[in-house]
Write a protein that holds these residues in place. Structure first.
Motif, short mmCIF file in Angstrom:
data_model
loop_
_atom_site.label_atom_id
_atom_site.label_comp_id
_atom_site.label_asym_id
_atom_site.label_seq_id
_atom_site.Cartn_x
_atom_site.Cartn_y
_atom_site.Cartn_z
N ARG A 1 0.84 -1.21 0.00
CA ARG A 1 0.00 0.00 0.00
C ARG A 1 0.87 1.26 0.00
O ARG A 1 0.56 2.24 -0.67
N LYS A 2 1.97 1.19 0.76
CA LYS A 2 2.90 2.33 0.80
C LYS A 2 3.53 2.56 -0.57
O LYS A 2 3.67 3.70 -1.04
N LEU A 3 3.88 1.47 -1.27
CA LEU A 3 4.46 1.57 -2.60
C LEU A 3 3.47 2.21 -3.57
O LEU A 3 3.83 3.04 -4.40
N ARG A 4 2.20 1.84 -3.46
CA ARG A 4 1.17 2.44 -4.32
C ARG A 4 1.09 3.95 -4.09
O ARG A 4 1.03 4.74 -5.03
N ASP A 5 1.09 4.36 -2.80
CA ASP A 5 1.01 5.79 -2.50
C ASP A 5 2.21 6.55 -3.05
O ASP A 5 2.07 7.65 -3.60
N GLU B 1 -1.53 -0.27 -12.06
CA GLU B 1 -2.88 -0.82 -12.09
C GLU B 1 -2.93 -2.21 -11.47
O GLU B 1 -3.83 -2.54 -10.69
N ALA B 2 -1.94 -3.04 -11.81
CA ALA B 2 -1.87 -4.38 -11.24
C ALA B 2 -1.65 -4.33 -9.73
O ALA B 2 -2.23 -5.13 -8.96
N LEU B 3 -0.84 -3.38 -9.26
CA LEU B 3 -0.60 -3.23 -7.83
C LEU B 3 -1.90 -2.93 -7.08
O LEU B 3 -2.16 -3.50 -6.00
N ASN C 1 10.41 -3.75 -7.57
CA ASN C 1 10.32 -2.31 -7.30
C ASN C 1 10.18 -2.03 -5.81
O ASN C 1 10.72 -1.05 -5.29
N LEU C 2 9.44 -2.91 -5.11
CA LEU C 2 9.29 -2.75 -3.67
C LEU C 2 10.64 -2.88 -2.97
O LEU C 2 10.96 -2.09 -2.07
N LYS C 3 11.45 -3.87 -3.42
CA LYS C 3 12.77 -4.06 -2.82
C LYS C 3 13.66 -2.83 -3.08
O LYS C 3 14.39 -2.37 -2.19
N SER C 4 13.57 -2.27 -4.29
CA SER C 4 14.36 -1.08 -4.61
C SER C 4 13.95 0.10 -3.73
O SER C 4 14.80 0.88 -3.27
N ALA C 5 12.64 0.23 -3.52
CA ALA C 5 12.15 1.33 -2.68
C ALA C 5 12.62 1.17 -1.24
O ALA C 5 12.96 2.15 -0.57
N LEU C 6 12.66 -0.08 -0.79
CA LEU C 6 13.16 -0.33 0.57
C LEU C 6 14.64 0.01 0.68
O LEU C 6 15.09 0.61 1.66
N MET D 1 10.56 4.11 1.89
CA MET D 1 9.37 3.49 2.48
C MET D 1 9.10 3.97 3.90
O MET D 1 7.96 3.90 4.39
N GLY D 2 10.14 4.42 4.58
CA GLY D 2 9.95 4.94 5.93
C GLY D 2 9.63 3.89 6.97
O GLY D 2 8.99 4.19 7.99
N LEU D 3 10.05 2.63 6.72
CA LEU D 3 9.81 1.55 7.67
C LEU D 3 10.97 1.45 8.66
O LEU D 3 12.08 1.90 8.39
N SER D 4 10.71 0.85 9.81
CA SER D 4 11.78 0.65 10.80
C SER D 4 12.81 -0.34 10.25
O SER D 4 12.51 -1.12 9.33
N HIS D 5 13.98 -0.33 10.83
CA HIS D 5 15.04 -1.23 10.38
C HIS D 5 14.62 -2.68 10.54
O HIS D 5 14.85 -3.52 9.64
N ARG D 6 13.98 -2.98 11.65
CA ARG D 6 13.55 -4.37 11.89
C ARG D 6 12.52 -4.81 10.86
O ARG D 6 12.61 -5.91 10.31
N LYS D 7 11.54 -3.94 10.58
CA LYS D 7 10.51 -4.27 9.60
C LYS D 7 11.13 -4.39 8.21
O LYS D 7 10.78 -5.30 7.44
N THR D 8 12.03 -3.48 7.88
CA THR D 8 12.68 -3.50 6.57
C THR D 8 13.45 -4.80 6.37
O THR D 8 13.37 -5.44 5.31
N THR D 9 14.17 -5.24 7.39
CA THR D 9 14.95 -6.48 7.30
C THR D 9 14.03 -7.68 7.07
O THR D 9 14.32 -8.56 6.24
N ARG D 10 12.91 -7.70 7.78
CA ARG D 10 11.97 -8.82 7.63
C ARG D 10 11.37 -8.84 6.23
O ARG D 10 11.25 -9.89 5.60
N VAL D 11 10.97 -7.66 5.72
CA VAL D 11 10.34 -7.59 4.40
C VAL D 11 11.34 -7.94 3.30
O VAL D 11 11.02 -8.68 2.37
#
Length: 419
Positions: A244-248, A263-265, A291-296, A301-311
């Motif tokens: 959802r964050k990537l779409r925004d 559109e597919a997203l 693309n999501l991995k590149s954004a991370l 993406m503005g996610l925490s380090h722990r969340k980013t590592t998990r994703v």
């Protein structure tokens, strides 16, 4: 002593009439005392008002003129307050309490008027002010007598009010209960008819689903639902919020996505598994995840380090293994088998017929539930009435020293359910 519920109000009226006779006689005398006190006060203030009006026409000195004007105004105000007091025609706790309050308030108001008037008239109208005091005290005395009456013998009026209130509630619930009884018989028949219809529909459904081809379709759909749950909860776990964050970000132009990918997203966010199996949006999942991995990696993406590592760990697993391809292949194979089976007209007709029967069963169960709930309302009314009857018996014994047993209304005879 046993008494029928529909006879209780008449019996109670007779008993209360006996008990309240002395109380009503006392109340009648108090009403007469009140009437005399008010008549006397009315006559006094009318006379005082005429006297003040006469002095206004004849007195020339400022002090006498001002005194006459003040006395006239006070007399008219007093008459107005006295006229507002109504002596009740019916003897009841509430009506005499209102009378007591009105007399007390009027007496207090008249005392204040007398005191302020005496300060303004500089010793004039001395005898009139003494009579004024006498009138006020007689009104106050009657109010005190009524107050003593309410605290003493007038307690019977409060008890009568309690009993008649219970009787009125019993009458209202009784009327509602009679309506519910009539309705209950019809509702029970309706519920039995619905139950029978549901049973027949269930038998019809069992017969429909005995077809081998249709059984296979239903098994495939069951497996597809299982795959859909696993895809949402296992495959895309931890990814729903990042997607959802990537779409925004893409909508704001901070992440470059092709229009087809964007559109597919959106479709993946709304219907993940359906989009995954689609020939249109299915191929775009891997590019979207890349693309999501590149954004991370870029930190947008503005996610925490722990969340980013998990994703990122999950994205690596999805994009570097055959997991997604295997899931997609399995799902599309299941859809293909389902489609081939439903190409058979007999299987398709049975499938559609099954949907109609299921809808009818669902509607029937909803109607049956509503009928059951309405039947429960009648039962609740019966329970409420029983509680009131117990209360009436208890209060009758406490207030009238009479032991009675009010016969309970019989519940409506219901048709036994068939299973």
């Amino acid at each position: 002593m046993k008494i029928r519920v529909d006879e209780y109000d008449t019996w109670l009226d007779q008993e209360l009439e006996k008990v309240l006779r002395p109380t009503k006689n006392k109340a009648g005398k108090l009403s007469e005392d009140t009437r005399r006190a008010l008549d006397e006060a009315r006559s006094f203030f009318e006379e005082l008002s005429r006297k003040a009006d006469g002095n206004l026409a004849t007195k020339k000195d400022p002090i006498s003129y001002r005194a006459a004007r003040v006395v006239g105004r006070v007399s008219r105000d007093a008459l107005s307050s006295i006229e507002k007091i109504q002596i009740p025609q019916e003897v009841s706790w509430d009506s005499f309490k209102v009378l007591r309050d009105n007399l007390s308030n009027t007496a207090r108001s008249l005392r204040e008027s007398r005191n302020s008037t005496q300060r303004e008239i500089h010793g004039l109208y001395l005898l009139d002010m003494l009579s004024f005091s006498g009138v006020v005290e007689r009104i106050a005395k009657v109010g005190e007598k009524i107050s003593q009456f309410l605290e003493g013998g007038g307690e019977n009026l409060q008890r009568a009010k309690t009993l008649t209130s219970i009787v009125e509630t019993i009458r209202q619930i009784g009327v509602q209960l009679d309506e519910k009884k009539k309705e209950s018989v019809e509702l029970e028949r309706t519920r039995e008819g619905l139950s029978s219809a549901i049973k027949e529909l269930s038998n019809e459904l069992e017969k429909i689903t005995s077809n081998d081809s249709l059984k296979q379709v239903l098994e495939i759909e069951k497996e597809l639902r299982k795959e859909s749950r696993e895809f949402r909860t296992d495959t895309l776990t931890h990814l729903r919020r990042p997607l959802r964050k990537l779409r925004d970000l893409s909508q704001r132009g901070e992440i470059a996505l092709r229009s087809e990918e964007r559109e597919a997203l959106g479709e993946y966010i709304q219907s993940p598994y359906r989009s995954f199996l689609s020939r249109t949006s299915g191929p775009y999942l891997t590019p979207i995840l890349t693309n999501l991995k590149s954004a991370l990696d870029s930190g947008k993406m503005g996610l925490s380090h722990r969340k980013t590592t998990r994703v990122v760990g999950q994205l690596d697993q999805l994009t570097t293994t055959e997991h997604l391809a295997q899931k997609q292949s399995k799902g599309r194979n299941l859809l293909g088998q389902r489609q081939r089976l439903l190409h058979d007209p007999t299987c398709k007709n049975l499938y559609l017929e099954r949907k109609i029967v299921l809808r009818k069963i669902d509607d029937g169960r909803k109607d049956e539930l509503q009928a059951t709930e309405r039947l429960h309302l009648a039962e609740e009314k019966m329970k409420a009435l029983t509680k009131l009857l117990v209360q009436a018996e208890s209060k009758t014994k406490e207030y009238l020293s009479r032991d009675i047993q009010i016969e309970r209304p019989r519940p409506s005879k219901q048709v036994p359910r068939q299973y």
